[in-house]
Motif scaffolding. Structure first.
Motif, PDB file in Angstrom:
ATOM      1  N   LEU A   1       0.844  -1.194   0.000  1.00 30.28           N
ATOM      2  CA  LEU A   1       0.000   0.000   0.000  1.00 30.28           C
ATOM      3  C   LEU A   1       0.878   1.241   0.000  1.00 30.28           C
ATOM      4  N   GLN A   2       0.648   2.131  -0.940  1.00 31.14           N
ATOM      5  CA  GLN A   2       1.458   3.325  -1.094  1.00 31.14           C
ATOM      6  C   GLN A   2       1.021   4.419  -0.115  1.00 31.14           C
TER       7      GLN A   2
ATOM      8  N   HIS B   1       1.405   7.410   5.173  1.00 28.96           N
ATOM      9  CA  HIS B   1       0.425   7.201   6.234  1.00 28.96           C
ATOM     10  C   HIS B   1       0.056   5.731   6.419  1.00 28.96           C
ATOM     11  N   GLN B   2       0.400   4.885   5.439  1.00 29.42           N
ATOM     12  CA  GLN B   2       0.063   3.472   5.561  1.00 29.42           C
ATOM     13  C   GLN B   2       1.014   2.710   6.484  1.00 29.42           C
ATOM     14  N   ARG B   3       2.155   3.301   6.803  1.00 28.11           N
ATOM     15  CA  ARG B   3       3.117   2.579   7.635  1.00 28.11           C
ATOM     16  C   ARG B   3       2.584   2.377   9.058  1.00 28.11           C
TER      17      ARG B   3
ATOM     18  N   ASN C   1      -0.542   2.304   9.841  1.00 30.80           N
ATOM     19  CA  ASN C   1      -1.633   1.338   9.712  1.00 30.80           C
ATOM     20  C   ASN C   1      -1.090  -0.090   9.663  1.00 30.80           C
ATOM     21  N   ALA C   2       0.062  -0.247   9.012  1.00 29.00           N
ATOM     22  CA  ALA C   2       0.697  -1.567   8.953  1.00 29.00           C
ATOM     23  C   ALA C   2       1.189  -1.990  10.337  1.00 29.00           C
TER      24      ALA C   2
ATOM     25  N   TRP D   1      -4.808  -2.295  -2.380  1.00 26.94           N
ATOM     26  CA  TRP D   1      -6.092  -1.662  -2.068  1.00 26.94           C
ATOM     27  C   TRP D   1      -6.452  -0.751  -3.237  1.00 26.94           C
TER      28      TRP D   1
ATOM     29  N   ARG E   1      -6.847   3.442  -3.588  1.00 21.25           N
ATOM     30  CA  ARG E   1      -6.159   4.133  -2.512  1.00 21.25           C
ATOM     31  C   ARG E   1      -4.683   4.281  -2.898  1.00 21.25           C
ATOM     32  N   CYS E   2      -4.281   5.499  -3.173  1.00 22.91           N
ATOM     33  CA  CYS E   2      -2.896   5.781  -3.585  1.00 22.91           C
ATOM     34  C   CYS E   2      -2.463   4.792  -4.672  1.00 22.91           C
TER      35      CYS E   2
ATOM     36  N   ASP F   1      -6.991   8.223  -5.730  1.00 21.64           N
ATOM     37  CA  ASP F   1      -7.155   8.044  -4.297  1.00 21.64           C
ATOM     38  C   ASP F   1      -8.539   8.555  -3.898  1.00 21.64           C
TER      39      ASP F   1
ATOM     40  N   TRP G   1       1.332  11.963  -0.993  1.00 23.99           N
ATOM     41  CA  TRP G   1       1.704  10.795  -1.812  1.00 23.99           C
ATOM     42  C   TRP G   1       1.882  11.198  -3.272  1.00 23.99           C
TER      43      TRP G   1
END
Length: 303
Positions: free
Chosen positions: A70-71, A74-76, A78-79, A113, A116-117, A135, A149
């Motif tokens: 996921l790009q 902000h996804q980091r 979430n990961a 996803w 999303r990005c 996005d 992004w």
């Protein structure tokens, strides 16, 4: 709630939970507000029967060199949250054949996803490079992450024709979203306000540009929602003293917008970059237009 035993809460200042005898573990991102975290701690103590609230922060467990599927930066975090939830579940269920941390990292690297990005690379009929950035951001915070992004993956130079395809639900305050887009650098050459091919029904009436701009001491009369958005954009550009106002088109659908952009570039011979955002519905319409198809999922799930 994540299953019956694990609860993840966002930054809301009130959390509803179901009272029962189930022991739950509570997780929250440390990017929440101080007030939000205080409410979540109380929720964990009372509804969770004395449970601790686990705060998840970026850099907690993920290696810095792990490239997520996921790009977006902000996804980091979430990961990080996903890893914490999976580890808690595995420990609770005494699962021994889960593959451990390497399996989690592999899943994060190959996750996807759509909408999303997402970047879709195409070509025009004369083989001009054509990048579609998508996005479904529809809140100010999400749009800020989207633009960060896009800045990191788009071309920040000359020789690029940049177009924006935008729409948002009329339950949203479009001014908060458009202000970010108007001030975005580099500026967009053209902005298309398009109705999505599919929209969800709503009991909320659509406000007019006049109603939305009343708090800014501005007046306007428009008919369609897309024309309302176009009027807002023009006012915001004027207020920002934009040196290069964008061409604004509020009267076409997504497919027509993409075809118009391609025709412009056939003359100008420039690379195309299109950002489609504001709604997952508008993103879906764009993907449908370019006939994008999602790959079949691979791998297996076993417990």
């Amino acid at each position: 709630p994540i299953s019956n035993d694990y609860v993840y809460a966002s930054s809301s200042t009130s959390v509803e939970t179901k009272k029962d005898d189930t022991k739950r573990k509570f997780f929250a991102l440390d990017t929440n507000t101080v007030e939000g975290i205080a409410v979540l701690r109380h929720c964990a103590q009372v509804e969770g029967q004395g449970q601790t609230l686990y705060l998840i922060s970026e850099g907690l467990s993920l290696p810095a060199n792990l490239k997520l599927g996921l790009q977006g930066d902000h996804q980091r975090i979430n990961a990080e949250l996903a890893v914490a939830l999976c580890q808690a579940l595995v420990a609770e269920m005494n699962i021994t054949n889960d593959g451990g941390t390497p399996a989690l990292y592999h899943a994060l690297e190959h996750s996807s996803w759509p909408g999303r990005c997402q970047t879709v690379t195409l070509q025009t009929n004369d083989e001009t490079p054509f990048d579609l950035y998508l996005d479904g951001a529809h809140t100010p915070k999400a749009l800020k992450a989207c633009l960060k992004w896009y800045s990191s993956v788009g071309t920040n130079g000359n020789g690029v024709y940049r177009a924006l395809i935008f729409n948002c639900s009329h339950e949203r305050n479009p001014v908060e979203l458009l202000q970010q887009l108007v001030s975005f650098q580099p500026l967009f050459d053209a902005v298309y306000f398009c109705r999505a091919d599919v929209e969800r029904p709503s009991m909320v009436g659509k406000p007019t540009a006049q109603e939305l701009l009343k708090s800014h001491d501005l007046e306007s009369e428009t008919t369609t929602w897309q024309e309302t958005l176009a009027q807002l954009w023009t006012y915001l550009e004027t207020a920002a003293a934009t040196t290069k106002p964008a061409m604004v088109i509020p009267t076409c659908n997504v497919g027509e917008a993409i075809r118009q952009i391609q025709n412009v570039v056939l003359v100008r011979k420039e690379r195309i970059e299109i950002l489609a955002t504001g709604s997952l519905y508008i993103v879906g319409s764009a993907l449908e237009t370019v006939e994008w198809k999602e790959d079949e999922a691979s791998g297996s799930l076993s417990i």
